[in-house]
Scaffold this active site. Structure first.
Site, PDB file in Angstrom:
ATOM      1  CE1 TYR A 140       3.942   3.025  -1.102  1.00 38.10           C
ATOM      2  CE2 TYR A 140       3.666   1.197   0.429  1.00 38.10           C
ATOM      3  CZ  TYR A 140       3.147   2.359   0.046  1.00 38.10           C
ATOM      4  OH  TYR A 140       1.761   2.897   0.066  1.00 38.10           O
ATOM      5  CE  LYS A 191       4.023  15.064 -12.247  1.00 35.72           C
ATOM      6  NZ  LYS A 191       2.632  16.209 -12.761  1.00 35.72           N
ATOM      7  CG  ASP A 223      -0.929  15.685 -12.823  1.00 34.26           C
ATOM      8  OD1 ASP A 223      -0.870  14.778 -13.827  1.00 34.26           O
ATOM      9  OD2 ASP A 223      -0.356  16.906 -13.032  1.00 34.26           O
ATOM     10  CG  ASP A 247      -1.092   3.425  -0.905  1.00 34.85           C
ATOM     11  OD1 ASP A 247      -1.851   2.654  -0.382  1.00 34.85           O
ATOM     12  OD2 ASP A 247      -0.658   4.447  -0.327  1.00 34.85           O
ATOM     13  CG  ASP A 251      -7.162   4.287  -0.391  1.00 30.25           C
ATOM     14  OD1 ASP A 251      -6.831   3.163  -0.459  1.00 30.25           O
ATOM     15  OD2 ASP A 251      -6.921   4.932   0.805  1.00 30.25           O
TER      16      ASP A 251
HETATM   17  C1  IPM Z   1      -2.620  -0.612   1.372  1.00 34.09           C
HETATM   18  C2  IPM Z   1      -2.196   0.283   2.566  1.00 34.09           C
HETATM   19  C3  IPM Z   1      -0.754  -0.128   2.827  1.00 34.09           C
HETATM   20  C4  IPM Z   1      -0.009   0.554   1.610  1.00 34.09           C
HETATM   21  C5  IPM Z   1      -0.257   0.433   4.207  1.00 34.09           C
HETATM   22  C6  IPM Z   1      -1.166   0.052   5.350  1.00 34.09           C
HETATM   23  C7  IPM Z   1       1.358  -0.121   4.366  1.00 34.09           C
HETATM   24  O1  IPM Z   1      -2.329   1.530   2.475  1.00 34.09           O
HETATM   25  O2  IPM Z   1      -2.442  -1.615   0.958  1.00 34.09           O
HETATM   26  O3  IPM Z   1      -2.936   0.240   0.377  1.00 34.09           O
HETATM   27  O4  IPM Z   1       0.527   1.668   1.764  1.00 34.09           O
HETATM   28  O5  IPM Z   1       0.620  -0.211   0.828  1.00 34.09           O
HETATM   29 MG    MG Z   2      -3.356   2.066   0.643  1.00 37.89          MG
END
Ligand code: IPM
Ligand code: MG
Length: 364
Positions: A140, A191, A223, A247, A251
């Site tokens: 990032y 990785k 993975d 990230d 999710d």
């Molecule tokens: C998160 C989001 C952010 C990230 C985006 C919106 C920049 O996906 O906080 O997980 O990638 O960190």
């Molecule tokens: Mg995210």
């Protein structure tokens, strides 16, 4: 007095923030916390008002606060702006600006929601994972980062993935210390069969692990981790990983809990903590009183715990959320047959009521 800066941001941010404040006000009365709120602009609204996603005044206000609550940023309106002017750039700017290198994302399956999980109930029941994501380094933020034209008339785009010993060590310490208060296990995800930065990651995490002999430390390729999260999520306690992998995996872990609308997060490591739901600004459902405010409310609970060191107050909120779910109240994202469908405000009201009534909520 607890000075809290509110950054509602865009989309559903404003609506869910109101519910979190509603709940905190009630907790404040019970726990004698005198909240002082200050609202500031960030994200798309800040672009519209000030021409930048993260105005200096906003960052300054955060630096002077005891804690920061962030709703969500972004939306189609700002999608075509150049990368450094998009709402998301404000998010990266505030993380970096406040030195928030550690992102804690708990993915816990609340018992009443077991059937809302994407997994079979027997796999989902009892899942309680803490993703510890490195937040101010890696892909990032690595430099160089650019796009250039090539001789063929196309482009070449470059991002850089880098980590230093110090960056890895400090985030590893956060993970191992968290595991001490949980189920004593850290799974470090990398990785290292391919990436040089992952080899260093694995080495440094291994060194930190030796300082925590009572914690079981395991290394896993990313993975495989993505697969194991779906195959047997209960094997995980703390997952320690890089910015990018964290990230993605957070999710995935979120969906185990039934909805992205349930997941809070804490970003810590600097002088002030920032608390935000893992979900985004959901522009398509904004302003309709249907968004799930629980991730925002649970983020407020994390603020009580990590910034105000008031575990009792945090537990009051978490317990209230669980009580409300047990009583069958559901926003549309987690609704199922036979449950009571409620909107954003009504959900906030129920949680506030459950906090106020403590152990007696729903007993009459
Ligand atoms: C998160 C989001 C952010 C990230 C985006 C919106 C920049 O996906 O906080 O997980 O990638 O960190
Ligand atoms: Mg995210």
């Amino acid at each position: 007095m607890a000075k809290i800066v509110l950054l509602p941001g865009d989309g559903i941010g404003t609506e869910i923030m109101q519910e979190a404040v509603k709940v905190l006000e009630v907790v404040g009365e019970m726990e004698d916390i005198d909240f002082q709120w200050e609202t500031a602009d960030m994200g798309g609204v800040a672009i519209d008002e000030h021409g930048t996603p993260l105005p200096d005044d906003t960052l300054d206000a955060c630096r002077e606060a005891d804690g920061v609550l962030l709703g969500a940023v972004g939306g189609p309106k700002w999608d075509d702006l150049p990368g450094d002017l998009r709402p998301e750039a404000g998010l990266l700017g505030i993380r970096r600006g406040l030195g928030l290198f550690a992102n804690l994302r708990p993915a816990r399956v609340f018992n009443p929601l077991v059937d809302a999980s994407s997994l079979k109930a027997e796999l989902a029941a009892g899942v309680d994972i803490l993703v510890v994501r490195e937040l101010t380094g890696g892909l990032y933020f690595g430099r160089p980062r650019f796009r250039e034209e090539t001789e063929t008339g196309g482009f070449r785009a470059v991002d850089t993935l880098e980590y230093t010993t110090e960056e890895i060590r400090r985030i590893a310490l956060v993970a191992f210390e968290a595991a001490q208060k949980r189920r004593q296990k850290v799974t470090s995800v990398d990785k290292s069969n391919i990436l040089e930065s992952s080899r260093l990651w694995r080495e440094v995490v291994g060194e930190v692990a030796r300082e925590f002999p009572s914690i079981e430390c395991e290394h896993m390729f990313v993975d495989n981790c993505a697969m194991q999260l779906l195959r047997d999520p209960k094997q995980f306690d703390v997952i320690l990983t890089t910015n990018m992998f964290g990230d993605i995996l957070s999710d995935e872990a979120a969906m185990l809990t039934g909805s992205l609308g349930m997941l809070p997060s804490a970003s810590i490591g600097g002088s002030v903590g920032l608390y935000e739901p893992v979900h985004g600004s959901a522009p398509t459902i904004a302003g309709q009183d249907i968004a799930n405010p629980l991730a925002m409310i649970l983020s407020a609970a994390m603020l009580l715990q990590y910034s105000l060191n008031n575990v009792k107050a945090a537990l009051r909120v978490e317990k209230a959320v669980e009580d409300v779910l047990r009583r069958g109240y559901r926003t549309q994202d987690i609704w199922q047959e036979g449950m009571q469908l409620v909107g954003t405000k009504a959900m906030g009201d129920e949680v506030a009521k459950a906090v106020a009534e403590g152990g007696t909520y729903g007993k009459s």
